[in-house]
Design a protein around this motif. Structure first.
Motif, PDB file in Angstrom:
ATOM      1  N   GLU A 126     -31.252 -64.274 -33.610  1.00  0.00           N
ATOM      2  CA  GLU A 126     -30.566 -63.291 -33.156  1.00  0.00           C
ATOM      3  C   GLU A 126     -30.390 -61.779 -33.540  1.00  0.00           C
ATOM      4  N   PRO A 127     -30.714 -61.018 -32.865  1.00  0.00           N
ATOM      5  CA  PRO A 127     -30.934 -59.618 -33.472  1.00  0.00           C
ATOM      6  C   PRO A 127     -29.557 -58.862 -33.691  1.00  0.00           C
ATOM      7  N   PRO A 128     -29.435 -58.008 -34.526  1.00  0.00           N
ATOM      8  CA  PRO A 128     -28.318 -57.573 -34.966  1.00  0.00           C
ATOM      9  C   PRO A 128     -28.023 -56.576 -33.597  1.00  0.00           C
ATOM     10  N   LEU A 129     -26.526 -56.434 -33.655  1.00  0.00           N
ATOM     11  CA  LEU A 129     -26.169 -55.296 -32.631  1.00  0.00           C
ATOM     12  C   LEU A 129     -25.855 -54.043 -33.227  1.00  0.00           C
ATOM     13  N   LEU A 130     -26.438 -53.030 -32.649  1.00  0.00           N
ATOM     14  CA  LEU A 130     -26.120 -51.452 -32.911  1.00  0.00           C
ATOM     15  C   LEU A 130     -25.106 -50.976 -32.089  1.00  0.00           C
ATOM     16  N   ASP A 131     -23.725 -50.691 -32.394  1.00  0.00           N
ATOM     17  CA  ASP A 131     -22.802 -50.311 -31.658  1.00  0.00           C
ATOM     18  C   ASP A 131     -22.396 -48.951 -31.990  1.00  0.00           C
ATOM     19  N   ARG A 132     -22.025 -48.054 -30.839  1.00  0.00           N
ATOM     20  CA  ARG A 132     -21.766 -46.804 -30.968  1.00  0.00           C
ATOM     21  C   ARG A 132     -22.899 -46.074 -31.505  1.00  0.00           C
ATOM     22  N   TRP A 133     -23.975 -46.263 -31.102  1.00  0.00           N
ATOM     23  CA  TRP A 133     -25.332 -45.711 -31.473  1.00  0.00           C
ATOM     24  C   TRP A 133     -25.288 -44.464 -30.920  1.00  0.00           C
ATOM     25  N   LEU A 134     -26.242 -43.504 -31.431  1.00  0.00           N
ATOM     26  CA  LEU A 134     -26.927 -42.276 -30.661  1.00  0.00           C
ATOM     27  C   LEU A 134     -28.341 -42.182 -31.162  1.00  0.00           C
ATOM     28  N   LEU A 135     -29.250 -41.338 -30.422  1.00  0.00           N
ATOM     29  CA  LEU A 135     -30.437 -41.204 -30.777  1.00  0.00           C
ATOM     30  C   LEU A 135     -30.343 -40.095 -31.677  1.00  0.00           C
ATOM     31  N   GLY A 136     -31.015 -40.093 -32.884  1.00  0.00           N
ATOM     32  CA  GLY A 136     -31.100 -39.197 -34.023  1.00  0.00           C
ATOM     33  C   GLY A 136     -32.508 -38.828 -34.339  1.00  0.00           C
ATOM     34  N   ASN A 137     -32.860 -37.894 -35.162  1.00  0.00           N
ATOM     35  CA  ASN A 137     -34.113 -37.501 -35.612  1.00  0.00           C
ATOM     36  C   ASN A 137     -34.083 -37.667 -37.055  1.00  0.00           C
ATOM     37  N   VAL A 138     -35.324 -38.052 -37.470  1.00  0.00           N
ATOM     38  CA  VAL A 138     -35.068 -38.421 -39.026  1.00  0.00           C
ATOM     39  C   VAL A 138     -36.525 -37.593 -39.260  1.00  0.00           C
ATOM     40  N   LEU A 139     -36.501 -36.823 -40.634  1.00  0.00           N
ATOM     41  CA  LEU A 139     -37.948 -36.349 -41.177  1.00  0.00           C
ATOM     42  C   LEU A 139     -38.847 -37.273 -41.314  1.00  0.00           C
ATOM     43  N   THR A 140     -40.099 -37.106 -41.096  1.00  0.00           N
ATOM     44  CA  THR A 140     -40.921 -37.948 -41.415  1.00  0.00           C
ATOM     45  C   THR A 140     -42.200 -36.954 -42.265  1.00  0.00           C
ATOM     46  N   PRO A 141     -42.879 -37.765 -43.259  1.00  0.00           N
ATOM     47  CA  PRO A 141     -44.070 -36.747 -43.751  1.00  0.00           C
ATOM     48  C   PRO A 141     -45.192 -36.688 -42.897  1.00  0.00           C
ATOM     49  N   ALA A 142     -45.504 -35.164 -42.868  1.00  0.00           N
ATOM     50  CA  ALA A 142     -46.552 -34.669 -41.984  1.00  0.00           C
ATOM     51  C   ALA A 142     -47.259 -33.726 -42.824  1.00  0.00           C
ATOM     52  N   LEU A 143     -48.629 -33.521 -42.199  1.00  0.00           N
ATOM     53  CA  LEU A 143     -49.418 -32.516 -42.936  1.00  0.00           C
ATOM     54  C   LEU A 143     -49.449 -31.260 -42.120  1.00  0.00           C
ATOM     55  N   VAL A 144     -49.423 -29.940 -42.810  1.00  0.00           N
ATOM     56  CA  VAL A 144     -49.616 -28.683 -42.014  1.00  0.00           C
ATOM     57  C   VAL A 144     -50.758 -27.973 -42.611  1.00  0.00           C
ATOM     58  N   GLY A 145     -51.628 -27.365 -41.982  1.00  0.00           N
ATOM     59  CA  GLY A 145     -52.789 -26.731 -42.564  1.00  0.00           C
ATOM     60  C   GLY A 145     -53.756 -26.226 -41.550  1.00  0.00           C
ATOM     61  N   LEU A 146     -54.824 -25.835 -42.077  1.00  0.00           N
ATOM     62  CA  LEU A 146     -55.648 -24.970 -41.201  1.00  0.00           C
ATOM     63  C   LEU A 146     -56.801 -26.047 -40.674  1.00  0.00           C
ATOM     64  N   SER A 147     -56.948 -26.361 -39.652  1.00  0.00           N
ATOM     65  CA  SER A 147     -57.988 -27.288 -39.249  1.00  0.00           C
ATOM     66  C   SER A 147     -59.179 -26.888 -38.742  1.00  0.00           C
ATOM     67  N   THR A 148     -60.150 -27.406 -39.093  1.00  0.00           N
ATOM     68  CA  THR A 148     -61.627 -27.437 -38.568  1.00  0.00           C
ATOM     69  C   THR A 148     -62.111 -28.484 -38.078  1.00  0.00           C
ATOM     70  N   GLY A 149     -62.873 -28.648 -36.874  1.00  0.00           N
ATOM     71  CA  GLY A 149     -63.459 -29.651 -36.445  1.00  0.00           C
ATOM     72  C   GLY A 149     -62.552 -30.823 -35.713  1.00  0.00           C
ATOM     73  N   HIS A 150     -61.322 -30.402 -35.404  1.00  0.00           N
ATOM     74  CA  HIS A 150     -60.366 -31.573 -34.869  1.00  0.00           C
ATOM     75  C   HIS A 150     -60.862 -31.667 -33.366  1.00  0.00           C
ATOM     76  N   PRO A 151     -60.919 -32.914 -33.156  1.00  0.00           N
ATOM     77  CA  PRO A 151     -61.644 -33.206 -31.730  1.00  0.00           C
ATOM     78  C   PRO A 151     -60.683 -32.944 -30.540  1.00  0.00           C
ATOM     79  N   ALA A 152     -59.409 -32.692 -30.535  1.00  0.00           N
ATOM     80  CA  ALA A 152     -58.221 -32.280 -29.614  1.00  0.00           C
ATOM     81  C   ALA A 152     -57.915 -30.805 -29.617  1.00  0.00           C
ATOM     82  N   LEU A 153     -58.110 -30.271 -31.095  1.00  0.00           N
ATOM     83  CA  LEU A 153     -57.627 -28.780 -31.214  1.00  0.00           C
ATOM     84  C   LEU A 153     -58.701 -28.098 -31.679  1.00  0.00           C
ATOM     85  N   PRO A 154     -59.567 -27.565 -30.818  1.00  0.00           N
ATOM     86  CA  PRO A 154     -60.801 -27.010 -31.243  1.00  0.00           C
ATOM     87  C   PRO A 154     -60.617 -25.441 -32.056  1.00  0.00           C
ATOM     88  N   GLY A 155     -61.594 -25.230 -32.782  1.00  0.00           N
ATOM     89  CA  GLY A 155     -61.470 -23.929 -33.521  1.00  0.00           C
ATOM     90  C   GLY A 155     -61.630 -23.884 -34.739  1.00  0.00           C
TER      91      GLY A 155
END
Length: 113
Positions: free
Chosen positions: A44-73
């Motif tokens: 039986e899964p837990p019930l989440l009542d009076r819920w809303l969709l929130g945003n949480v911070l997750t670790p990511a990297l920011v920097g200067l990319s060279t050779g990215h397959p989808a973001l050229p330059g």
């Protein structure tokens, strides 16, 4: 984000997170097959009542990319998807999307150095 040491076996934390991600992937594949969520739960899964969709911070990297397959330059400013793994020597990182080789860390003042 989990740290790992190159050439060493997986630690307990890495193994546990790997199992969680495999379970998520399995559920995603079953949903694509048309299986209903209520048939995917084993207890039986837990019930989440009076819920809303929130945003949480997750670790990511920011920097200067060279050779990215989808973001050229060269030295293109980017932000990565969520970081899941980083080598203890900070030379490699695995995001949700791909592996990155890590060069010099930025100065705290930004990426313009």
């Amino acid at each position: 984000m989990l740290l790992f040491n190159e050439g060493c076996g997986a630690g307990e934390q890495l193994a546990a997170e790997s199992a969680r991600i495999r379970a998520l992937l399995s559920d995603m594949e079953r949903i694509l097959e048309g299986v209903l969520p209520e048939t995917l739960v084993s207890e039986e899964p837990p019930l989440l009542d009076r819920w809303l969709l929130g945003n949480v911070l997750t670790p990511a990297l920011v920097g200067l990319s060279t050779g990215h397959p989808a973001l050229p330059g060269t030295n293109r400013p980017i932000a990565t998807s969520q970081v899941f793994l980083m080598s203890a020597d900070m030379s490699w990182a695995r995001t949700l999307s791909r592996w990155y080789r890590l060069g010099r860390p930025a100065e705290r003042s930004g990426l313009d150095a």
